[in-house]
Design an enzyme around this catalytic site. Sequence first.
Site, PDB file in Angstrom:
ATOM      1  N   ASN A 156      39.975  39.274  30.188  1.00 43.58           N
ATOM      2  CA  ASN A 156      39.642  38.947  28.798  1.00 43.58           C
ATOM      3  C   ASN A 156      39.856  40.470  27.823  1.00 43.58           C
ATOM      4  O   ASN A 156      39.729  40.056  26.602  1.00 43.58           O
ATOM      5  CB  ASN A 156      38.106  38.601  28.655  1.00 43.58           C
ATOM      6  CG  ASN A 156      37.134  39.527  29.124  1.00 43.58           C
ATOM      7  OD1 ASN A 156      37.444  40.235  30.202  1.00 43.58           O
ATOM      8  ND2 ASN A 156      35.729  39.487  28.593  1.00 43.58           N
ATOM      9  N   LYS A 179      44.543  47.406  39.690  1.00 41.50           N
ATOM     10  CA  LYS A 179      45.020  45.999  40.006  1.00 41.50           C
ATOM     11  C   LYS A 179      44.317  44.981  39.027  1.00 41.50           C
ATOM     12  O   LYS A 179      43.389  44.733  38.738  1.00 41.50           O
ATOM     13  CB  LYS A 179      44.342  45.552  41.280  1.00 41.50           C
ATOM     14  CG  LYS A 179      45.149  44.081  41.763  1.00 41.50           C
ATOM     15  CD  LYS A 179      44.250  43.061  42.287  1.00 41.50           C
ATOM     16  CE  LYS A 179      43.547  42.285  41.326  1.00 41.50           C
ATOM     17  NZ  LYS A 179      44.305  41.170  40.454  1.00 41.50           N
ATOM     18  N   GLY A 232      34.522  41.960  36.050  1.00 41.35           N
ATOM     19  CA  GLY A 232      34.712  40.509  36.387  1.00 41.35           C
ATOM     20  C   GLY A 232      33.211  39.789  36.623  1.00 41.35           C
ATOM     21  O   GLY A 232      32.390  40.128  36.045  1.00 41.35           O
ATOM     22  N   SER A 233      33.512  38.555  37.097  1.00 43.47           N
ATOM     23  CA  SER A 233      32.345  37.640  37.260  1.00 43.47           C
ATOM     24  C   SER A 233      31.441  38.121  38.315  1.00 43.47           C
ATOM     25  O   SER A 233      31.666  38.991  39.336  1.00 43.47           O
ATOM     26  CB  SER A 233      32.843  36.268  37.850  1.00 43.47           C
ATOM     27  OG  SER A 233      33.516  36.222  38.816  1.00 43.47           O
ATOM     28  N   GLY A 237      32.089  40.141  41.998  1.00 42.19           N
ATOM     29  CA  GLY A 237      31.104  41.442  42.020  1.00 42.19           C
ATOM     30  C   GLY A 237      30.262  41.350  43.360  1.00 42.19           C
ATOM     31  O   GLY A 237      30.090  42.511  43.954  1.00 42.19           O
ATOM     32  N   GLU A 254      30.781  45.810  36.524  1.00 38.78           N
ATOM     33  CA  GLU A 254      30.338  45.464  35.360  1.00 38.78           C
ATOM     34  C   GLU A 254      30.678  43.775  35.224  1.00 38.78           C
ATOM     35  O   GLU A 254      31.759  43.544  35.623  1.00 38.78           O
ATOM     36  CB  GLU A 254      31.108  45.849  34.115  1.00 38.78           C
ATOM     37  CG  GLU A 254      30.710  47.513  33.739  1.00 38.78           C
ATOM     38  CD  GLU A 254      29.170  47.417  33.458  1.00 38.78           C
ATOM     39  OE1 GLU A 254      28.736  46.553  33.274  1.00 38.78           O
ATOM     40  OE2 GLU A 254      28.681  48.619  33.431  1.00 38.78           O
ATOM     41  N   CYS A 288      31.997  39.370  27.671  1.00 36.98           N
ATOM     42  CA  CYS A 288      30.969  39.343  28.521  1.00 36.98           C
ATOM     43  C   CYS A 288      29.514  39.646  27.667  1.00 36.98           C
ATOM     44  O   CYS A 288      28.455  39.168  28.144  1.00 36.98           O
ATOM     45  CB  CYS A 288      31.087  40.373  29.467  1.00 36.98           C
ATOM     46  SG  CYS A 288      31.667  42.058  28.664  1.00 36.98           S
ATOM     47  N   GLN A 335      39.695  27.515  32.519  1.00 36.27           N
ATOM     48  CA  GLN A 335      38.784  27.948  31.792  1.00 36.27           C
ATOM     49  C   GLN A 335      38.294  26.759  30.864  1.00 36.27           C
ATOM     50  O   GLN A 335      37.058  26.564  30.522  1.00 36.27           O
ATOM     51  CB  GLN A 335      38.996  29.224  31.216  1.00 36.27           C
ATOM     52  CG  GLN A 335      38.052  29.680  30.264  1.00 36.27           C
ATOM     53  CD  GLN A 335      36.728  30.333  30.981  1.00 36.27           C
ATOM     54  OE1 GLN A 335      36.746  31.051  32.178  1.00 36.27           O
ATOM     55  NE2 GLN A 335      35.474  29.829  30.785  1.00 36.27           N
ATOM     56  N   GLU A 387      26.577  31.390  33.101  1.00 35.50           N
ATOM     57  CA  GLU A 387      27.745  31.928  31.987  1.00 35.50           C
ATOM     58  C   GLU A 387      28.646  30.873  31.983  1.00 35.50           C
ATOM     59  O   GLU A 387      29.583  30.461  32.798  1.00 35.50           O
ATOM     60  CB  GLU A 387      28.205  33.224  32.377  1.00 35.50           C
ATOM     61  CG  GLU A 387      29.347  34.227  31.541  1.00 35.50           C
ATOM     62  CD  GLU A 387      29.770  35.209  31.984  1.00 35.50           C
ATOM     63  OE1 GLU A 387      30.360  35.153  33.017  1.00 35.50           O
ATOM     64  OE2 GLU A 387      29.919  36.145  31.309  1.00 35.50           O
ATOM     65  N   GLU A 466      29.690  52.816  32.295  1.00 35.48           N
ATOM     66  CA  GLU A 466      30.994  53.133  32.019  1.00 35.48           C
ATOM     67  C   GLU A 466      30.949  53.741  30.503  1.00 35.48           C
ATOM     68  O   GLU A 466      29.954  53.472  29.838  1.00 35.48           O
ATOM     69  CB  GLU A 466      31.751  51.898  31.843  1.00 35.48           C
ATOM     70  CG  GLU A 466      32.056  51.170  33.312  1.00 35.48           C
ATOM     71  CD  GLU A 466      33.431  50.339  33.367  1.00 35.48           C
ATOM     72  OE1 GLU A 466      34.350  50.849  33.706  1.00 35.48           O
ATOM     73  OE2 GLU A 466      33.043  49.152  33.088  1.00 35.48           O
TER      74      GLU A 466
HETATM   75  P1  NAD Z   1      36.876  37.484  38.312  1.00 32.84           P
HETATM   76  O1  NAD Z   1      35.867  37.982  38.795  1.00 32.84           O
HETATM   77  O2  NAD Z   1      37.677  36.064  38.534  1.00 32.84           O
HETATM   78  O3  NAD Z   1      38.235  38.406  38.514  1.00 32.84           O
HETATM   79  C1  NAD Z   1      38.093  39.799  37.918  1.00 32.84           C
HETATM   80  C2  NAD Z   1      39.040  40.496  38.760  1.00 32.84           C
HETATM   81  O4  NAD Z   1      38.879  40.698  40.108  1.00 32.84           O
HETATM   82  C3  NAD Z   1      40.665  40.079  38.834  1.00 32.84           C
HETATM   83  O5  NAD Z   1      41.471  41.256  38.758  1.00 32.84           O
HETATM   84  C4  NAD Z   1      40.728  39.135  39.900  1.00 32.84           C
HETATM   85  O6  NAD Z   1      41.945  39.137  40.412  1.00 32.84           O
HETATM   86  C5  NAD Z   1      40.014  40.286  40.858  1.00 32.84           C
HETATM   87  N1  NAD Z   1      39.285  39.358  41.990  1.00 32.84           N
HETATM   88  C6  NAD Z   1      39.262  38.082  42.532  1.00 32.84           C
HETATM   89  N2  NAD Z   1      38.837  37.910  43.716  1.00 32.84           N
HETATM   90  C7  NAD Z   1      38.488  39.280  44.292  1.00 32.84           C
HETATM   91  C8  NAD Z   1      38.131  39.643  45.491  1.00 32.84           C
HETATM   92  N3  NAD Z   1      37.655  38.698  46.347  1.00 32.84           N
HETATM   93  N4  NAD Z   1      38.008  40.905  45.609  1.00 32.84           N
HETATM   94  C9  NAD Z   1      38.425  41.805  44.659  1.00 32.84           C
HETATM   95  N5  NAD Z   1      38.844  41.491  43.716  1.00 32.84           N
HETATM   96  C10 NAD Z   1      39.187  40.173  43.207  1.00 32.84           C
HETATM   97  O7  NAD Z   1      36.852  37.600  36.630  1.00 32.84           O
HETATM   98  P2  NAD Z   1      37.692  36.978  35.616  1.00 32.84           P
HETATM   99  O8  NAD Z   1      37.752  35.635  35.426  1.00 32.84           O
HETATM  100  O9  NAD Z   1      38.928  37.813  35.301  1.00 32.84           O
HETATM  101  O10 NAD Z   1      36.710  37.459  34.119  1.00 32.84           O
HETATM  102  C11 NAD Z   1      35.798  36.973  33.622  1.00 32.84           C
HETATM  103  C12 NAD Z   1      34.524  37.597  34.063  1.00 32.84           C
HETATM  104  O11 NAD Z   1      34.614  39.000  33.656  1.00 32.84           O
HETATM  105  C13 NAD Z   1      33.218  37.120  33.521  1.00 32.84           C
HETATM  106  O12 NAD Z   1      32.332  36.701  34.221  1.00 32.84           O
HETATM  107  C14 NAD Z   1      32.851  38.117  32.189  1.00 32.84           C
HETATM  108  O13 NAD Z   1      31.538  38.080  31.801  1.00 32.84           O
HETATM  109  C15 NAD Z   1      33.112  39.523  33.034  1.00 32.84           C
HETATM  110  N6  NAD Z   1      33.371  40.296  32.181  1.00 32.84           N
HETATM  111  C16 NAD Z   1      32.555  41.543  32.350  1.00 32.84           C
HETATM  112  C17 NAD Z   1      32.594  42.614  31.388  1.00 32.84           C
HETATM  113  C18 NAD Z   1      31.405  43.835  31.641  1.00 32.84           C
HETATM  114  O14 NAD Z   1      31.873  44.959  31.257  1.00 32.84           O
HETATM  115  N7  NAD Z   1      30.369  43.409  31.874  1.00 32.84           N
HETATM  116  C19 NAD Z   1      33.645  42.682  31.019  1.00 32.84           C
HETATM  117  C20 NAD Z   1      34.733  41.748  30.501  1.00 32.84           C
HETATM  118  C21 NAD Z   1      34.539  40.535  31.396  1.00 32.84           C
END
Ligand code: NAD
Length: 485
Positions: A156, A179, A232-233, A237, A254, A288, A335, A387, A466
Site C-alpha cells: 500500500n 523483499k 504488513g498484516s 507479522g 508494523e 494502516c 481485496q 481491519e 520506525e
Molecule cells: P501481508 O502481510 O499480506 O504482506 C506483507 C509482506 O509480507 C509482503 O511482502 C508479503 O509477500 C510478505 N509475506 C507474506 N507471507 C509471508 C510470510 N509467511 N513470511 C514473511 N513474509 C510474508 O500484507 P499486505 O496485504 O501486503 O499489506 C496490508 C497490511 O499491511 C494491512 O494489514 C496494513 O494495515 C498493513 N500495513 C501496516 C503499516 C504500518 O506501518 N503499521 C503500513 C502499511 C500497511
Amino acid sequence: MASGETGSMRFDNYMEGEWIGGDSRVENVNPSDTRDVIGQAARSGAADLDRAIDAAHAAAPGWASSTPQQRFDILDAVGTEILARKDELGRLLSREEGKTLAEGIGEAMRAGQIFKFFAGEAVRLPGERLSSIRPGVEVDMRREPVGVIGLITPWNFPIAIPAWKVAPALAYGNTVVLKPAELVPGCAWALAEILSRSGLPRGVFNLVGGRGSELGPRMIENPKVRAISFTGSVPTGRGIAAACGQHLKKVQLEMGGKNPLVVLDDADLDVAVGAALNGAFFSTGQRCTASSRLVVGENIHDRFVSALTEKLQALVVGDALDPKTQMGPVVDEKQLEQNLAYVEIAGQEGGKLAFGGDRLTLDKPGFYMAPALFTETANDMRINREEVFGPVASVVRVKDYDEALAVANDTEFGLSSGICTTSLKHASDFKAKSQAGMVMVNLPTAGVDYNVPFGGTKASSFGSREQGRYAVEFYTTVKTAYTQP
Ligand code: NAD
C-alpha cells in the site's frame, strides 16, 4: 534490469550488483484498467534469495566501515534523484497501486525526503560517554551496524515504506535484502535502479521479488540475516515474530489498525468531516492509519453523518491517473472481494448502510467500489473489530467523552487515533489516555511527518519505532567499551 516501453517493462531483481530475471515472472497489472499490463516482474525462489543474502553478508564489513560522509553523499544523491523524478515515479506508483496521482506523487516525494533525512542522520550518529564507577577507567557506548537486514514490505505504500526501511538501514552501516510485495514490483524496482547507480558498493543493497510465504521464512531461517523489519498484516507479522523468536533474531513489525476518530459534540463540524473524509477514504482507505471507526457524540451525530454523506456523494471515484479522480480503485480483485464481504457482514450485523458499498462499473475494467459509510454500529460488531483495509467506515454513536474514550480504546489494535474537539481539556486527556502510538487532535488519523517516530501499541506494532531519530534503535546495536588508559 528493466527495459521496454509502456506495457513491456521488466522488473528484474538486483543482487551482487547485477540484474537477474528470477525463476519465473508475474504480471504487474494496473488496478484502474486491467487491460493495462504494466510489465513483468521477476519471481525468485530460494536460490536467488540465498544469493542475495550471501552478497549482503559479503558486503557487510566493508559498508560497516564506510565513512559517514560516504553514506551521506550516497543517500543524499538518491534523495535528490527521487525528488527530481517525483512526477514520473508517482505516476508509476499510482498506475500499479491505484492511489490518485496527487497521492502517488506525494508519496514519491516523501521517499526522497526520507533519504535526505537519513543522509543527515548518517553524519549525526549518536554515542555516549559516562563516568566509570572505577577510578581511571573510561566507558563509552557506541552504536554499531547490526549486519544484514531483511526488509519485507506491503503493497500500500510501494515506495515510501521501502524508503523508510532502506534509508536508515544503509545510513547506519547495514546491508540489506529487500523483499517487496508482489503486487507493486515497479516502485521497488525503480528504487533499486536508482540505488544501483548511486555509488553503493556491490552487494550492499539487494532486491528479491517472490512469494512472501516462500521467501519470508527462508530469510528468517538464514543465520546471515541478523534482523527483520516487516510491515504488513497482523497474521503474517505474528508468524514472523514467532520465527524470529525461535532464531533469536532482532525483529520490528508494523501491522494493521482499526483506528478511531472521535468527534465530540463541541467539534468544528467542517474540521471533523474533513478529517473523517481524508482519514477514512483517501488512498481508497488502504492505509494502516485509516480512520475506520468514527466515534461520534450524540448531539453532533446527525449533522456529522449528513455532511459526510454529502461529501461522499460528491467524491469522484475513477482511474488513478485521471487528475479529476479523488478516490482510485481498490488494489486487486481479492481485496475488493474482502471489502464487499465486510459490507455484507456489517449489514447482517445490524449496521445501516448510509452510503455506497457497492462495486462500480466504470468505462474501463478496474477494481472500483463506492466508499461505504455505516451508521448505527456497535463497537463489538466485526466491522468495528477487524481491519477491512478498504474505503469502509462505520459510525459508533456515544453519549459523552468518557464513553468515546472507552470505545476508542476498546480494540486489539493501537496504531493511530484522533479526536476532533474544541475542548483543550478533552484534547489533552485524549492525548494522555488514548492507547495508540500516534494521536491526532483535529487532524485525520492518517498523514504523518517523516522526521518523527512512527508506530503503534498492542497488536499494531512490535519492537522499536520506525522513522525519525528513533530508527537508530532498530538499525544499530549498542556496544559498551571500557578503557584503562
Ligand atoms: P501481508 O502481510 O499480506 O504482506 C506483507 C509482506 O509480507 C509482503 O511482502 C508479503 O509477500 C510478505 N509475506 C507474506 N507471507 C509471508 C510470510 N509467511 N513470511 C514473511 N513474509 C510474508 O500484507 P499486505 O496485504 O501486503 O499489506 C496490508 C497490511 O499491511 C494491512 O494489514 C496494513 O494495515 C498493513 N500495513 C501496516 C503499516 C504500518 O506501518 N503499521 C503500513 C502499511 C500497511
